[in-house]
Design a protein around this motif. Structure first.
Motif, PDB file in Angstrom:
ATOM      1  N   VAL A 151       0.864  -1.181   0.000  1.00 38.32           N
ATOM      2  CA  VAL A 151       0.000   0.000   0.000  1.00 38.32           C
ATOM      3  C   VAL A 151       0.901   1.231   0.000  1.00 38.32           C
ATOM      4  CG1 VAL A 151      -1.795   1.255   1.233  1.00 38.32           C
ATOM      5  CG2 VAL A 151      -1.753  -1.231   1.277  1.00 38.32           C
ATOM      6  N   ARG A 152       0.697   2.121  -0.949  1.00 33.65           N
ATOM      7  CA  ARG A 152       1.511   3.335  -1.046  1.00 33.65           C
ATOM      8  C   ARG A 152       0.703   4.521  -0.539  1.00 33.65           C
ATOM      9  NH1 ARG A 152       5.820   1.827  -3.991  1.00 33.65           N
ATOM     10  NH2 ARG A 152       5.518   0.030  -5.358  1.00 33.65           N
ATOM     11  N   SER A 153       1.364   5.349   0.275  1.00 33.07           N
ATOM     12  CA  SER A 153       0.726   6.572   0.757  1.00 33.07           C
ATOM     13  C   SER A 153       1.799   7.642   0.844  1.00 33.07           C
ATOM     14  CB  SER A 153       0.067   6.340   2.117  1.00 33.07           C
ATOM     15  OG  SER A 153       1.047   5.998   3.057  1.00 33.07           O
ATOM     16  N   SER A 154       1.372   8.877   0.995  1.00 35.01           N
ATOM     17  CA  SER A 154       2.342   9.972   1.099  1.00 35.01           C
ATOM     18  C   SER A 154       1.827  11.004   2.083  1.00 35.01           C
ATOM     19  CB  SER A 154       2.584  10.608  -0.267  1.00 35.01           C
ATOM     20  OG  SER A 154       1.407  11.220  -0.719  1.00 35.01           O
ATOM     21  N   SER A 155       2.768  11.747   2.637  1.00 35.73           N
ATOM     22  CA  SER A 155       2.411  12.849   3.530  1.00 35.73           C
ATOM     23  C   SER A 155       3.320  14.021   3.199  1.00 35.73           C
ATOM     24  CB  SER A 155       2.574  12.434   4.990  1.00 35.73           C
ATOM     25  OG  SER A 155       3.908  12.092   5.237  1.00 35.73           O
ATOM     26  N   THR A 156       2.802  15.221   3.392  1.00 32.44           N
ATOM     27  CA  THR A 156       3.606  16.417   3.117  1.00 32.44           C
ATOM     28  C   THR A 156       3.921  17.116   4.418  1.00 32.44           C
ATOM     29  OG1 THR A 156       1.641  17.760   2.801  1.00 32.44           O
ATOM     30  CG2 THR A 156       2.600  16.773   0.834  1.00 32.44           C
ATOM     31  N   LEU A 157       5.097  17.736   4.443  1.00 33.38           N
ATOM     32  CA  LEU A 157       5.482  18.506   5.617  1.00 33.38           C
ATOM     33  C   LEU A 157       6.262  19.729   5.170  1.00 33.38           C
ATOM     34  CD1 LEU A 157       8.735  17.584   6.079  1.00 33.38           C
ATOM     35  CD2 LEU A 157       7.564  15.553   6.863  1.00 33.38           C
ATOM     36  N   HIS A 158       6.295  20.710   6.034  1.00 29.87           N
ATOM     37  CA  HIS A 158       7.031  21.952   5.751  1.00 29.87           C
ATOM     38  C   HIS A 158       8.354  21.891   6.481  1.00 29.87           C
ATOM     39  CE1 HIS A 158       3.628  23.880   3.801  1.00 29.87           C
ATOM     40  NE2 HIS A 158       2.863  23.387   4.762  1.00 29.87           N
ATOM     41  N   ALA A 159       9.414  22.256   5.764  1.00 24.31           N
ATOM     42  CA  ALA A 159      10.755  22.225   6.353  1.00 24.31           C
ATOM     43  C   ALA A 159      11.432  23.588   6.176  1.00 24.31           C
ATOM     44  CB  ALA A 159      11.591  21.130   5.692  1.00 24.31           C
ATOM     45  N   HIS A 160      12.295  23.934   7.113  1.00 22.68           N
ATOM     46  CA  HIS A 160      13.017  25.198   7.087  1.00 22.68           C
ATOM     47  C   HIS A 160      14.243  25.046   6.199  1.00 22.68           C
ATOM     48  CE1 HIS A 160      14.329  29.094   8.450  1.00 22.68           C
ATOM     49  NE2 HIS A 160      15.515  28.588   8.784  1.00 22.68           N
ATOM     50  N   ASP A 161      14.375  25.949   5.216  1.00 21.71           N
ATOM     51  CA  ASP A 161      15.522  25.967   4.303  1.00 21.71           C
ATOM     52  C   ASP A 161      16.154  27.345   4.416  1.00 21.71           C
ATOM     53  OD1 ASP A 161      17.334  25.664   2.274  1.00 21.71           O
ATOM     54  OD2 ASP A 161      15.853  25.673   0.663  1.00 21.71           O
ATOM     55  N   GLU A 162      17.146  27.485   5.282  1.00 18.88           N
ATOM     56  CA  GLU A 162      17.743  28.784   5.616  1.00 18.88           C
ATOM     57  C   GLU A 162      18.319  29.486   4.397  1.00 18.88           C
ATOM     58  OE1 GLU A 162      18.499  31.974   7.784  1.00 18.88           O
ATOM     59  OE2 GLU A 162      17.645  30.201   8.717  1.00 18.88           O
ATOM     60  N   ALA A 163      18.983  28.751   3.510  1.00 19.51           N
ATOM     61  CA  ALA A 163      19.669  29.389   2.371  1.00 19.51           C
ATOM     62  C   ALA A 163      18.829  29.399   1.099  1.00 19.51           C
ATOM     63  CB  ALA A 163      20.978  28.670   2.103  1.00 19.51           C
ATOM     64  N   ASN A 164      17.597  28.908   1.148  1.00 18.18           N
ATOM     65  CA  ASN A 164      16.743  28.799  -0.043  1.00 18.18           C
ATOM     66  C   ASN A 164      17.463  28.040  -1.163  1.00 18.18           C
ATOM     67  OD1 ASN A 164      14.308  29.962   0.695  1.00 18.18           O
ATOM     68  ND2 ASN A 164      15.057  32.051   0.326  1.00 18.18           N
ATOM     69  N   SER A 165      18.192  26.990  -0.806  1.00 15.42           N
ATOM     70  CA  SER A 165      19.003  26.267  -1.792  1.00 15.42           C
ATOM     71  C   SER A 165      18.238  25.145  -2.496  1.00 15.42           C
ATOM     72  CB  SER A 165      20.238  25.686  -1.109  1.00 15.42           C
ATOM     73  OG  SER A 165      19.841  24.856  -0.031  1.00 15.42           O
ATOM     74  N   ALA A 166      17.183  24.624  -1.897  1.00 14.94           N
ATOM     75  CA  ALA A 166      16.435  23.506  -2.506  1.00 14.94           C
ATOM     76  C   ALA A 166      15.441  24.034  -3.513  1.00 14.94           C
ATOM     77  CB  ALA A 166      15.717  22.711  -1.433  1.00 14.94           C
ATOM     78  N   ASN A 167      15.329  23.323  -4.635  1.00 19.79           N
ATOM     79  CA  ASN A 167      14.364  23.689  -5.672  1.00 19.79           C
ATOM     80  C   ASN A 167      13.328  22.586  -5.802  1.00 19.79           C
ATOM     81  OD1 ASN A 167      15.798  26.059  -6.348  1.00 19.79           O
ATOM     82  ND2 ASN A 167      17.235  24.828  -7.564  1.00 19.79           N
ATOM     83  N   GLU A 168      12.273  22.891  -6.554  1.00 24.98           N
ATOM     84  CA  GLU A 168      11.201  21.921  -6.745  1.00 24.98           C
ATOM     85  C   GLU A 168      11.730  20.697  -7.504  1.00 24.98           C
ATOM     86  OE1 GLU A 168       6.701  21.934  -8.569  1.00 24.98           O
ATOM     87  OE2 GLU A 168       7.610  23.829  -7.932  1.00 24.98           O
ATOM     88  N   GLY A 169      11.392  19.499  -7.014  1.00 24.02           N
ATOM     89  CA  GLY A 169      11.823  18.256  -7.646  1.00 24.02           C
ATOM     90  C   GLY A 169      13.078  17.660  -7.044  1.00 24.02           C
ATOM     91  N   ASP A 170      13.767  18.384  -6.146  1.00 23.35           N
ATOM     92  CA  ASP A 170      14.988  17.858  -5.519  1.00 23.35           C
ATOM     93  C   ASP A 170      14.641  16.767  -4.514  1.00 23.35           C
ATOM     94  OD1 ASP A 170      16.307  19.777  -6.946  1.00 23.35           O
ATOM     95  OD2 ASP A 170      16.819  21.042  -5.231  1.00 23.35           O
ATOM     96  N   LEU A 171      15.563  15.820  -4.376  1.00 23.63           N
ATOM     97  CA  LEU A 171      15.429  14.781  -3.349  1.00 23.63           C
ATOM     98  C   LEU A 171      16.219  15.259  -2.143  1.00 23.63           C
ATOM     99  CD1 LEU A 171      14.244  11.940  -2.885  1.00 23.63           C
ATOM    100  CD2 LEU A 171      16.463  11.021  -3.514  1.00 23.63           C
ATOM    101  N   VAL A 172      15.550  15.433  -0.994  1.00 25.64           N
ATOM    102  CA  VAL A 172      16.201  16.044   0.174  1.00 25.64           C
ATOM    103  C   VAL A 172      16.027  15.175   1.411  1.00 25.64           C
ATOM    104  CG1 VAL A 172      15.914  18.410  -0.662  1.00 25.64           C
ATOM    105  CG2 VAL A 172      14.136  17.387   0.739  1.00 25.64           C
ATOM    106  N   ARG A 173      16.873  15.456   2.393  1.00 23.62           N
ATOM    107  CA  ARG A 173      16.751  14.807   3.701  1.00 23.62           C
ATOM    108  C   ARG A 173      16.458  15.902   4.720  1.00 23.62           C
ATOM    109  NH1 ARG A 173      21.375  11.297   4.441  1.00 23.62           N
ATOM    110  NH2 ARG A 173      20.066   9.689   3.515  1.00 23.62           N
ATOM    111  N   VAL A 174      15.419  15.679   5.550  1.00 21.00           N
ATOM    112  CA  VAL A 174      15.022  16.656   6.567  1.00 21.00           C
ATOM    113  C   VAL A 174      15.074  15.990   7.936  1.00 21.00           C
ATOM    114  CG1 VAL A 174      13.605  18.090   5.056  1.00 21.00           C
ATOM    115  CG2 VAL A 174      12.583  16.142   6.191  1.00 21.00           C
TER     116      VAL A 174
END
Length: 196
Positions: A151-174
């Motif tokens: 079963v696949r599910s997803s959840s969204t969360l808001h994360a703080h990005d101090e330098a505004n370095s992440a763009n849409e579509g990036d794979l990140v670790r929070v």
């Protein structure tokens, strides 16, 4: 050889079983030897099965009770011992179920979270429009407990990005952190893969 008869066909073999039976059934079984040779003569090729004596409902209950044994332990010590035995059996069964449930290599690996260490999640950035904030989608794939389907599910969360370095579509670790706003409780650690 004519005077030596096979014990299976001898009608005298059945009254010995009747002698071992309780007294109320003796009257029923005395009539049984007269009826028994007729079915044996009709089907000699079929294997003969010993017929269980017919019991009254009361005798069946008494026999079942005797087979089960005592219902409860009589002394408090025996009851305590029985309770402890049941408790160890329960804990053993629960450990087996836990071991069975944690099978390796199925779905998303469990979140890395130990005592006193913050939770870490990996996901894809779905929005970077807000200032110093990114929205990350965490995809979860796990096996259904009963139906065993993934079963696949997803959840969204808001994360703080101090330098505004992440763009849409990036794979990140929070990583989990103190509340930074009403919805932000995560902080960007690293960008694992840039969007193409």
């Amino acid at each position: 050889m004519a005077d030596q008869e096979n014990p299976e066909t001898t009608p005298d073999a059945e009254p010995t079983a009747a002698e071992e039976a309780p007294a109320p059934e003796a009257a029923e079984e005395q009539t049984a030897p007269a009826e028994a040779p007729a079915p044996e003569a009709a089907a000699p090729a079929a294997p003969s099965e010993p017929q269980a004596p017919q019991l009254t409902p009361q005798e069946r209950r008494v026999a079942a009770r005797a087979k089960r044994g005592r219902r409860r332990a009589s002394s408090p010590e025996e009851r305590l011992e029985m309770r402890r035995a049941k408790a160890t059996a329960r804990s053993r069964r629960r450990q087996q179920e836990r071991a069975k449930k944690t099978t390796k290599g199925e779905g998303t690996p469990p979140a890395e979270h130990g005592t006193g260490s913050p939770q870490v999640r990996m996901g894809k950035v779905v929005s970077d429009k807000a200032d110093k904030t990114i929205t990350v989608r965490i995809d979860i794939a796990k096996r259904h407990r009963r139906y065993r389907k993934i079963v696949r599910s997803s959840s969204t969360l808001h994360a703080h990005d101090e330098a505004n370095s992440a763009n849409e579509g990036d794979l990140v670790r929070v990583v989990e952190c103190r509340p930074m706003s009403r919805t932000k409780r995560w902080r960007l650690i690293e960008i694992l893969e840039r969007a193409k």
